[in-house]
Design a protein around this motif. Structure first.
Motif: not given
Length: 461
Positions: A51-54, A99-101, A106-107
């Motif tokens: 989501i945030a691209g971090r 966890a899955v996107e 979202g995740c």
């Protein structure tokens, strides 16, 4: 001598067997605390990457390990961007969680490992149009910051904005007059609101009340409740955190809240089983389980699963221009209305401005007339919490009432508040909204009242 050597070999063999037995136990039957830790690590890394691209290593080190339980220091993660999967475990393998996107939602933490079922929640939603960079906020993203030296001094003061600040946005008379961002973050970075999500979830309930699909006096909310004292719990009781249901909100260990978020594939189903621990309507108990059950209720009120999954965006985020907002679901498809909304600081400010305007945006009455006023009225069972999942005195002030007045805040100030220092202060009499996002654990003792009080004073100069 031979006896000594024989004893040493025997002792060494015993140690090896003990290590093997310990590893086997941790691998095949890991303690719940390890599974909570790995589930937390996988989920936080997943959301921040997709989501945030971090950077995942930065998220693990800074967001998960640095402020958290010592056990988290041993968590390792693996990210598969092509498959949208993040796995985490103690030393990679022990107590492993995934966890899955998914598209549009979202995740999700997947406690039972059934990623295929988790992916069924995906819903295709056309991307929101990008806000104009040329138009002034809130119509667009351009900011002409107010040249007020006193305001500039406040938002530039590291002590007053707090350790770990990632974003501060000050809105006066409907325009952003100041903003600051922590290193590595910007106006384009979606940030988690944690429990500020509860207030957004309450507003989503309001959209269904307006449409006549829900009513605040509804009772007998879940079928199993109709057979016992829980039948008396109304939707208004749930909104005011006054259901009387038992729920342990302690984040320090394996409590109801951490079990729900990281060990239960059906979060609302888990919370729904809790018995009464207090008198309905008269016992205040802050509960993330209650917020997730509210999500289940409003999704069921809509009926159609796909329509329900798109509802936050079509009913709220699109009208407000919250282009970055992503509200996440659990594995079974229920929105985690307690915790998991990601949005930029500009979009959190849009939502705060929306509440300040009484649920009206661009002339459209999105929430029922008077609903926001009702949200911020004191809950019958609490002096510091409102009917609609907002704080009246301010973050942390259930233990320190009056801190807002001491900071010079107007009496009509109310707050959205989330874990690790997320706040939105809303002051109708000042036409002021102040967003503060970051990673500031409660143990640091930071409270934003002083910053907001100083801004009120500075904007009067």
């Amino acid at each position: 001598m031979r006896a000594v050597v024989k004893f040493i070999k025997w002792l060494f063999g015993l140690i090896v067997l003990a290590v093997i037995a310990l590893f086997a136990w941790l691998y095949f039957a890991p303690p719940e605390l390890i599974r909570v830790g790995s589930g937390y690590a996988a989920k936080i890394v997943c959301s921040n990457v997709f989501i945030a691209g971090r950077d995942p290593n930065e998220v693990l080190a800074v967001d998960v390990q640095a402020p958290g339980h010592p056990l988290l220091k041993l968590m390792k993660v693996s990210v598969d961007k092509e498959r949208g999967l993040v796995s985490a475990g103690l030393l990679w393998t022990l107590g492993k969680s995934v966890a899955v996107e998914r598209d549009g939602v979202g995740c999700a933490s997947v406690p039972d490992g059934d990623t295929g079922r988790a992916r069924q929640t995906s819903v295709h939603i056309e991307p929101l149009a990008v806000a104009s960079q040329d138009a002034l906020w809130p119509e667009g993203e351009r900011v002409d910051a107010l040249q007020n030296p006193a305001v500039t001094k406040i938002v530039d003061d590291a002590a007053i904005v707090g350790t770990g600040m990632r974003a501060v946005v000050v809105v006066k008379n409907g325009r952003i007059v100041a903003e600051r961002y922590g290193e590595g973050f910007s106006a384009k970075t979606p940030l988690v609101g944690w429990s500020m999500t509860k207030t957004v979830n309450a507003a989503i309930v309001g959209t269904l009340v307006k449409d006549g699909k829900m009513a605040l006096d509804n009772k007998g909310l879940f079928s199993p409740w109709k057979a016992d004292g829980r039948a008396a719990i109304s939707l208004a009781d749930m909104m005011a955190m006054s259901s009387g249901l038992e729920f342990n909100e302690d984040y320090g260990d394996v409590a109801d809240v951490t079990r729900m978020l990281y060990l239960e594939p059906d979060m609302a189903g888990f919370a729904e089983t809790k018995p009464l621990g207090g008198e309905v309507g008269k016992a205040f108990s802050y509960s993330s389980g209650t917020a997730v059950m509210l999500s289940r209720l409003w999704q069921e009120a809509i009926g159609d699963k796909v329509k329900a999954l798109s509802w936050p965006r079509t009913a709220l985020f699109e009208p407000l221009g919250m282009h970055s907002a992503v509200l996440e679901t659990d594995e079974r498809g229920t929105f985690v209305g307690s915790s998991y909304l990601y949005a930029t600081a500009h979009d959190w400010a849009r939502f705060g401005q929306f509440l300040l305007q009484g649920g009206v945006w661009n002339g459209a009455q999105i929430l029922p007339a008077g609903f926001v006023d009702w949200m911020r009225q004191p809950a019958p069972a609490s002096k510091v919490y409102g009917n609609g999942q907002v704080w009246i005195e301010g973050p942390g002030d259930e233990e320190n009432p009056g801190a807002g007045a001491a900071a010079g805040l107007p009496k009509d100030t109310y707050w959205m508040e989330g874990h690790d220092g997320q706040t939105v202060a809303i002051i109708p009499s000042e036409q002021l909204v102040v967003v503060r996002l970051g990673l500031t654990p409660a143990k640091l003792g930071y409270r934003p009242q002083a910053m907001v009080g100083a801004l009120v004073k500075a904007l009067h100069q």
